[in-house]
Design an enzyme around this catalytic site. Structure first.
Site, mmCIF file in Angstrom:
data_model
loop_
_atom_site.group_PDB
_atom_site.id
_atom_site.type_symbol
_atom_site.label_atom_id
_atom_site.label_comp_id
_atom_site.label_asym_id
_atom_site.label_seq_id
_atom_site.Cartn_x
_atom_site.Cartn_y
_atom_site.Cartn_z
ATOM 1 C CD GLU A 147 26.736 6.416 -26.629
ATOM 2 O OE1 GLU A 147 25.701 5.774 -26.848
ATOM 3 O OE2 GLU A 147 27.599 6.614 -27.509
ATOM 4 N NE ARG A 150 35.666 10.792 -30.037
ATOM 5 C CZ ARG A 150 36.209 11.119 -31.204
ATOM 6 N NH1 ARG A 150 37.466 11.473 -31.284
ATOM 7 N NH2 ARG A 150 35.490 11.116 -32.315
ATOM 8 C CB CYS A 260 34.799 9.675 -19.256
ATOM 9 S SG CYS A 260 33.261 10.445 -19.761
ATOM 10 C CE LYS A 321 36.321 15.964 -25.727
ATOM 11 N NZ LYS A 321 36.139 14.703 -26.418
ATOM 12 N NE ARG A 328 31.885 17.003 -15.835
ATOM 13 C CZ ARG A 328 30.829 16.255 -16.193
ATOM 14 N NH1 ARG A 328 30.276 15.435 -15.327
ATOM 15 N NH2 ARG A 328 30.345 16.326 -17.412
HETATM 16 C C1 UGA Z 1 36.016 9.513 -23.382
HETATM 17 C C2 UGA Z 1 36.092 8.386 -24.422
HETATM 18 O O1 UGA Z 1 36.953 8.772 -25.503
HETATM 19 C C3 UGA Z 1 34.707 8.067 -24.977
HETATM 20 O O2 UGA Z 1 34.784 6.951 -25.858
HETATM 21 C C4 UGA Z 1 33.772 7.736 -23.808
HETATM 22 O O3 UGA Z 1 32.454 7.481 -24.242
HETATM 23 C C5 UGA Z 1 33.748 8.884 -22.826
HETATM 24 O O4 UGA Z 1 35.096 9.130 -22.359
HETATM 25 C C6 UGA Z 1 32.842 8.491 -21.688
HETATM 26 O O5 UGA Z 1 33.134 7.482 -21.013
HETATM 27 O O6 UGA Z 1 31.793 9.104 -21.517
HETATM 28 P P1 UGA Z 1 35.825 12.216 -23.489
HETATM 29 O O7 UGA Z 1 36.157 12.178 -22.043
HETATM 30 O O8 UGA Z 1 34.654 13.019 -23.954
HETATM 31 O O9 UGA Z 1 35.563 10.705 -24.045
HETATM 32 O O10 UGA Z 1 37.075 12.791 -24.259
HETATM 33 P P2 UGA Z 1 38.344 12.225 -25.034
HETATM 34 O O11 UGA Z 1 38.345 12.787 -26.398
HETATM 35 O O12 UGA Z 1 38.466 10.759 -24.910
HETATM 36 O O13 UGA Z 1 39.524 12.930 -24.233
HETATM 37 C C7 UGA Z 1 39.800 12.637 -22.864
HETATM 38 C C8 UGA Z 1 41.078 13.299 -22.413
HETATM 39 O O14 UGA Z 1 42.204 12.680 -23.017
HETATM 40 C C9 UGA Z 1 41.177 14.784 -22.766
HETATM 41 O O15 UGA Z 1 41.738 15.481 -21.670
HETATM 42 C C10 UGA Z 1 42.121 14.804 -23.961
HETATM 43 O O16 UGA Z 1 42.813 16.013 -24.091
HETATM 44 C C11 UGA Z 1 43.034 13.665 -23.608
HETATM 45 N N1 UGA Z 1 43.701 13.065 -24.789
HETATM 46 C C12 UGA Z 1 42.980 12.359 -25.703
HETATM 47 C C13 UGA Z 1 45.072 13.208 -24.949
HETATM 48 O O17 UGA Z 1 45.768 13.857 -24.121
HETATM 49 N N2 UGA Z 1 45.683 12.630 -26.023
HETATM 50 C C14 UGA Z 1 44.982 11.918 -26.943
HETATM 51 O O18 UGA Z 1 45.609 11.401 -27.896
HETATM 52 C C15 UGA Z 1 43.594 11.794 -26.780
#
Ligand code: UGA
Length: 434
Positions: A147, A150, A260, A321, A328
């Site tokens: 999956e 996000r 994740c 986020k 976590r």
């Molecule tokens: C992430 C992946 O984006 C999903 O595709 C995946 O399904 C999910 O992990 C999972 O394996 O279950 P998620 O952890 O919900 O999703 O959140 P993200 O939106 O990817 O953000 C992850 C982290 O990266 C956050 O701390 C966010 O602030 C940071 N981030 C994201 C940045 O610092 N810069 C960005 O440009 C994007």
């Protein structure tokens, strides 16, 4: 659907919204009780309404009784947690294997058993072995279907994915999966990518690791920007317009967190190590990101003049986020720890994260609003870019702060706007202001 965490509950609700009949199973009686009352055990925008309408339509139900969910099911999805195992970073698969065994013991027909949980390469083989042991004549097939949703945008991501990955070589199992995802291909053009099971398992880790690398890359470029007088947001735009690079996941910030990326990068490194195939870029990413979260605390302290003993810092946003209550591996945890270690008092406001944050941040004073967090503080720090922080009255913030300093770790505000309001401004990857 076994497991009602983010992935299980959202997938279950969305599948039922497609018109399928879904039974969500969880061992946690409290969660199931909440779901019966229409209360979501997690915060995810739109989920309560989606669940309510499908429960009303009679397509979605909840139970603690796994047998009830498994009997007559064409497909049984395993969507239980795979946390990092203490010590070696390997994914803890005990919940997956326990679910597989219990499913095997309750199978009434040759269902397709689908691992939706993020599981290391080869896990499907072990699930297959468990089925062979506990349900030798069932004819059940094991499929990998990772999956990619996000948190915070889970429903939209599930319903409009870039792709669906299905790992199995078995044609009958592929047909079942095709039927389950058919509403998506009718809806729009979400391609289903059929692969071998091991390939599918690896696609999930490779995708998350690549995204973690992308974020970490732009974070390091941001550090360089600060030294050479360049602007990381413009650099990100300048490179992101190249289709080969793409503009997404190039927002510099305090480092990635969440349930994740930190866990999956470690698990991938463990797989790589076990197979004596080092993934040095992923190794560097993990190290750089860990160091970055700690460095953000020092960045705030430096902006405050280097000595924060007896000072107060207001923090906006604690969750890893926006649009989630998930704490976590949130960068806020390292930042608050660094500030408190240096002798500062921290007060914080987060729109949804208080309940999860409180036990993790016992010394933080929780404020009622963004403005309350600023009141009397020597600096205000934006750690998580909730929409509610995008249109603050900066003049009011300035008048509430004891020292007019805004440290914006998500580049929500242009420096000039903050300065017009009389605030000293420090962003991420921005030219130093005189
Ligand atoms: C992430 C992946 O984006 C999903 O595709 C995946 O399904 C999910 O992990 C999972 O394996 O279950 P998620 O952890 O919900 O999703 O959140 P993200 O939106 O990817 O953000 C992850 C982290 O990266 C956050 O701390 C966010 O602030 C940071 N981030 C994201 C940045 O610092 N810069 C960005 O440009 C994007």
């Amino acid at each position: 659907m076994i497991g009602t965490g983010y992935v299980g509950l959202v997938s279950g609700a969305c599948f039922s919204d497609f018109g399928h009949e879904v039974v969500c199973v969880d061992k946690d009686a409290r969660k199931i009780e909440l779901l019966h009352q229409g209360v979501m055990p997690i915060y995810e925008p739109g989920l309560d309404a989606l669940v309510a309408s499908n429960v009303r339509a009679g397509r979605l139900s909840f139970t603690t009784d796994l047998a009830e969910g498994v009997k007559d099911a064409d497909a049984v999805f395993i969507a239980v947690g795979t946390p990092s195992r203490r010590g070696d970073g390997h994914a803890d698969l005990s919940y997956v294997f326990a679910a597989a065994r219990e499913i095997a013991e309750n199978l009434t027909k040759g269902s397709v058993i689908v691992t939706k949980s993020t599981v290391p390469v080869g896990t499907g083989d072990e699930v297959e072995r468990i089925l062979a042991e506990f349900a030798p004549n069932s004819g059940a097939k094991v499929v990998s279907n990772p999956e990619f949703l996000r948190e915070g945008a889970a429903i939209e991501d599930f319903k409009r994915p870039d792709r669906v990955v299905v790992g199995t070589d078995d044609e009958d199992a592929r047909d079942v999966m095709r039927a389950i995802y058919r509403p998506l291909s009718l809806n729009q053009s979400a391609p289903i990518l059929f692969t071998g099971r091991r390939t599918s398992e690896l696609i999930k880790y490779a995708a998350n690791a690549f995204l973690a690398v992308k974020i970490t890359f732009i974070n390091e470029i941001a550090d360089l920007c600060e030294e050479v007088g360049a602007d990381v947001q413009e650099v990100a735009r300048g490179i992101g317009l190249d289709n080969r690079i793409g503009s997404k996941f190039l927002h510099a910030g305090p480092g990635y967190g969440g349930s994740c990326f930190p866990k999956d990068t470690l698990a991938l490194l463990k797989t790589a190590g076990d197979n004596e195939t080092p993934l040095r870029i992923v190794e560097a990413t993990v190290q750089v990101n860990d160091a970055r979260k700690r460095a953000m605390g020092r960045k705030v302290i430096k902006a405050m003049g280097g000595d924060v003993r007896g000072k107060t810092v207001g923090v906006l946003g604690l969750t890893f986020k926006p649009n989630t209550d998930d704490m976590r591996d949130a960068p806020s945890l390292s930042i608050v720890a660094a500030l408190e270690d240096a002798g500062a008092t921290v007060k914080a406001y987060d729109p949804e994260g208080f309940e999860q944050a409180r036990p993790l941040l016992p010394n933080v004073e929780f404020s009622e609003s963004a403005y309350a967090a600023a009141e009397g503080a020597d600096a205000l720090v934006i750690v998580t870019e909730w929409d509610a922080f995008r249109a603050l009255d900066l003049g009011r913030i300035k008048s509430l702060l004891k020292t007019p300093l805004l440290v914006d770790l998500r580049n929500v505000y242009p420096a000039a706007e903050a300065e017009r309001a009389g605030l000293k401004f420090v962003g991420i990857g921005k030219p130093k202001r005189s």
